[in-house]
Design an enzyme around this catalytic site. Structure first.
Site, PDB file in Angstrom:
ATOM      1  N   GLY A  15       0.796  -1.212   0.000  1.00 39.66           N
ATOM      2  CA  GLY A  15       0.000   0.000   0.000  1.00 39.66           C
ATOM      3  C   GLY A  15       0.832   1.266   0.000  1.00 39.66           C
ATOM      4  O   GLY A  15       2.061   1.242   0.077  1.00 39.66           O
ATOM      5  N   ASP A 128       9.403  -7.291   8.871  1.00 41.48           N
ATOM      6  CA  ASP A 128       9.827  -6.450   7.750  1.00 41.48           C
ATOM      7  C   ASP A 128      10.381  -5.121   8.258  1.00 41.48           C
ATOM      8  O   ASP A 128      10.000  -4.052   7.783  1.00 41.48           O
ATOM      9  CB  ASP A 128       8.675  -6.210   6.777  1.00 41.48           C
TER      10      ASP A 128
END
Length: 231
Positions: A15, A128
């Site tokens: 996104g 991440d």
């Protein structure tokens, strides 16, 4: 339209994040828009979006973890998360201020570590950690982007397709599916070095092998004594 975008502050596989004005409540916010394709995991939402929403909703508030401000908004194939207002990513922040003073680099790394520790204390791996996945407001950092976050459980096997390659821990590169929160700590160490050096520490040719070679050069080749089962 409720949200008037001002500028993009971040973009990733799951996104885009914008600074925006909430015309309904007359406030500044950050919004993350995730677009999902035809494949879906839950009521039309991608797996990463579902994980991120769950993490944001369930995670207790912390000063170094980005918080959800409002209900999740669904509109067709776009899901919008309304988040605390932030100015830019840690990546853009440090690149605009090179070279960073040692004290500033250490402070930012400590803030990031605090956010990661909060997730770990509540049984969640981020998976991440990197400069693009932390957002800044002034000199204040908040860990963000929980699309790959997973709850930890003893003995559980996880996918190896986690953590951006340039921040990936050796256990992932060596195919160990039973990894733990150490993958976040390894990535944190690389981020800290990046802030100190003003550049990404591990440049790869896009292969896991090239990342392993750089780790082995810096830390030594693992043996049975240091990494049981390596042979």
């Amino acid at each position: 339209m409720r949200f008037s975008r001002k500028r993009k502050v971040g973009e990733g596989a799951f996104g885009r994040v914008y600074v925006a004005h909430d015309t309904k409540l007359q406030r500044e916010v950050a919004i993350k828009e995730s677009q999902h394709g035809l494949e879906h995991a839950y009521e039309g939402l991608g797996c990463e979006t579902v994980r991120e929403i769950a993490c944001l909703v369930q995670m207790p508030a912390h000063r170094h973890v980005l918080s959800l401000l409002d209900d999740v908004i669904y509109a067709g194939r776009v899901t919008t998360l309304v988040l605390e207002p932030m100015e830019c990513s840690l990546l853009d922040y440090y690149r605009a201020r090179l070279p960073l003073a040692r004290a500033r680099a250490d402070d930012l790394a400590c803030q990031l570590a605090s956010g990661i520790a909060h997730l770990h204390a509540h049984g969640v791996m981020h998976r991440d950690v990197k400069p693009a996945n932390a957002l800044m407001l002034g000199h204040h950092l908040r860990l963000s982007d929980f699309g790959l976050a997973r709850r930890m459980a003893p003995g559980r096997a996880y996918t190896l397709e986690a953590v951006t390659l340039n921040y990936r821990a050796p256990e992932l590169l060596l195919g160990d599916e039973h990894y733990d929160a150490g993958v976040d700590v390894f990535a944190l160490g690389l981020v800290h070095l990046e802030l100190l050096e003003g550049r990404m520490i591990c440049w790869t040719d896009g292969t896991q092998y090239s990342m392993l070679v750089q780790i082995f050069k810096a830390c030594g080749t693992p043996s049975e004594a240091t990494y049981p089962g390596i042979s």
